[in-house]
Design an enzyme around this catalytic site. Structure first.
Site, PDB file in Angstrom:
ATOM      1  N   ASP A 167      -4.039   0.343   3.623  1.00 40.75           N
ATOM      2  CA  ASP A 167      -3.854  -1.117   3.648  1.00 40.75           C
ATOM      3  C   ASP A 167      -2.387  -1.500   3.427  1.00 40.75           C
ATOM      4  O   ASP A 167      -2.046  -2.676   3.419  1.00 40.75           O
ATOM      5  CB  ASP A 167      -4.772  -1.833   2.643  1.00 40.75           C
ATOM      6  CG  ASP A 167      -4.501  -1.469   1.186  1.00 40.75           C
ATOM      7  OD1 ASP A 167      -3.651  -0.595   0.931  1.00 40.75           O
ATOM      8  OD2 ASP A 167      -5.163  -2.052   0.307  1.00 40.75           O
TER       9      ASP A 167
ATOM     10  N   ASP B 172      -5.383   4.537   1.281  1.00 41.21           N
ATOM     11  CA  ASP B 172      -6.515   3.776   1.843  1.00 41.21           C
ATOM     12  C   ASP B 172      -6.100   2.897   3.014  1.00 41.21           C
ATOM     13  O   ASP B 172      -6.881   2.087   3.506  1.00 41.21           O
ATOM     14  CB  ASP B 172      -7.217   2.948   0.758  1.00 41.21           C
ATOM     15  CG  ASP B 172      -6.365   1.815   0.215  1.00 41.21           C
ATOM     16  OD1 ASP B 172      -5.130   1.996   0.119  1.00 41.21           O
ATOM     17  OD2 ASP B 172      -6.918   0.759  -0.137  1.00 41.21           O
TER      18      ASP B 172
ATOM     19  N   SER C 163      -6.045   3.318  -4.044  1.00 42.86           N
ATOM     20  CA  SER C 163      -4.921   2.809  -3.252  1.00 42.86           C
ATOM     21  C   SER C 163      -3.696   3.712  -3.398  1.00 42.86           C
ATOM     22  O   SER C 163      -3.744   4.876  -3.045  1.00 42.86           O
ATOM     23  CB  SER C 163      -4.637   1.364  -3.656  1.00 42.86           C
ATOM     24  OG  SER C 163      -3.860   0.723  -2.700  1.00 42.86           O
TER      25      SER C 163
END
Length: 462
Positions: free
Chosen positions: A255, A253, A107
């Site tokens: 998100d 990533d 992340s």
């Protein structure tokens, strides 16, 4: 060098010694534990399938190969999406009728980190109880690998960039025509990861002129990949220089979504969700929302403006999703720029966030900065204290809760203390060896001062 095992997966730095870092042996062990867990949940099923995908980290290909071949060795069929995003893998799992999914990404962590994020058959993060089972399996190494005739299969599937984008375009509240007619011009900072592939492709479908910054997916992050103000000077300058309507920043990533206004100022990670919720609630005529305890009060204010009910959950995507399902929420997420829109899927998704944000801006017919100024103005300060093994975090948090027992104190996740015009949330991170200290107030000075006060109080205890 660090290895963090938690109910949300395994995360660590590449290199070094086993059990202290995310080495190849650790990657194999935890992939095997996850595979054994999936097999135990599908005892009567002949062909078990798992979808995997990765961000563009330098270590991604290595870790992905280890994970894929470990699953094949357990007799599990692997569908590899290759360079992908966390939300794309989440979308792919149910579409492929798979039994689970693994995303290889750390992340927002720097490039030396990688991680295995674990999904269930719905493409949602595993809950705490299942996470504990996987940790126990990894500890015991109770794995039974397949014999040669029963090995799993491995296949690549590169269709999901387009499938995910199409799924976003098909959402009822994504007004494709209005966005196309608005002739937006935006700058995208893809931090040299997969957002540099997916975000420009989405914008092209929406007739948005896209100026790419750091969109080469080589894993060489040009700045700290957490989309915070202090890391985003390059995009702020480029948005102004290009006369763009706004800037889009995603983490490796994809998100988490941050927006930069046309004057180079931060729209604010916290306000990405606020703006998208305002649009969705306005179009639906109300509805409920959820965010975590560390998120801005602005979402509560906007929700109540539309006649809905706001609820706070513990930090962590799985906790937000559980609370969203309990309260029949129409949109929710986390104040770190994570938009969860159940009409699409129960996972933070920057592509969905961008499409909703563009729809909102197209309907409002105002500038990005004007839109931001229309929301209640709160200011946050996000700080952390580095932990050493001898520090007893639970004892510190208990001491702080007791000290402020006369205030509005919430202990479902660390300690949150709500004062009349400000709040502070203290909690141990699930992903790094730190205590996170988040504050919010009606001015930046007040938020910073509140944080500094509590940091000094904690240091006094230490």
């Amino acid at each position: 060098m660090t290895l963090i095992k938690s109910i949300s997966g395994i995360r660590g730095t590449i290199g070094g010694k086993t059990a202290d870092n995310l080495t190849p042996l650790d990657a194999v062990k935890f992939a095997a534990a996850y595979g054994a867990f999936i097999k135990s949940r599908n005892k009567d099923k002949k062909n078990i399938k798992v979808v995997i995908g990765r961000d563009a980290r330098i270590s991604g290909k290595m870790i992905s190969s280890l994970v894929a071949n470990t699953l094949v060795g357990l007799g599990i069929d692997v569908i590899d999406l290759g360079l992908s995003t966390t939300p794309t893998v989440e979308v792919a799992v149910p579409l492929e009728k798979a039994d689970g999914g693994i995303i290889l990404t750390a992340s927002h962590n720097p490039k030396q980190w990688n991680a295995l994020k674990l999904l269930n058959e719905k493409g949602e993060f595993l809950n705490g109880a299942y996470g504990e089972q996987i940790l126990a399996l990894a500890e015991s190494e109770d794995f039974s690998f397949a014999e040669v005739d029963d090995l799993g299969t491995y296949s690549k599937n590169n269709t999901y960039l387009q499938k995910h984008i199409q799924e976003v375009l098909n959402l009822d509240l994504v007004d494709v025509d209005a966005i196309k007619a608005a002739n937006f011009k935006v700058v995208v900072d893809g931090v040299n990861s997969t957002g540099g592939l997916f975000m420009p492709a989405l914008l092209k479908e929406l007739n948005v002129e896209c100026i790419e910054l750091y969109c080469t997916p080589n894993g060489q992050f040009p700045h700290n990949p957490e989309p915070l103000k202090e890391h985003l000077t390059a995009i702020s300058e480029l948005v102004v220089k290009e006369g763009a309507d706004f800037g889009i920043v995603v983490d490796p990533d994809v998100d988490r979504l941050a927006i930069v206004s046309e004057d180079g100022s931060m729209f604010g990670e916290e306000y990405t969700l606020v703006a998208c919720a305002d649009y969705v609630l306005g179009r639906l005529g109300g509805g409920n929302t959820v965010s975590n305890l560390s998120s801005s009060r602005a979402l509560r204010d906007v929700t109540e403006k539309h006649g809905g009910t706001y609820t706070a959950s513990a930090v962590g995507e799985v906790n937000v999703v559980i609370k969203m399902k309990e309260t029949n929420t129409v949109i929710g997420g986390e104040g770190n720029g994570g938009i969860i829109y159940p009409a699409s899927h129960y996972g933070r998704d920057s592509l969905v966030g961008v499409a909703l944000f563009l729809s909102h801006l197209a309907h409002q017919k105002v500038s990005c900065k004007t839109l931001r100024d229309s929301y209640p103005s709160y200011f946050m300060s996000k700080n952390k204290i580095q932990l050493t093994p001898e520090i007893n975090v639970d004892s510190i948090l208990e001491t702080m809760a007791a000290k402020y027992a006369n205030e509005d104190v919430n202990t479902i996740d660390g300690v949150k203390i709500d004062f009349a015009d400000e709040w502070i949330h203290l909690r141990k991170s699930n992903t790094e060896p730190i205590i996170r200290i988040y504050t919010e107030a009606k001015s930046q000075e007040a938020a910073d001062a509140l944080a500094e006060r509590f940091i000094n109080e904690i240091k006094a205890i230490l």
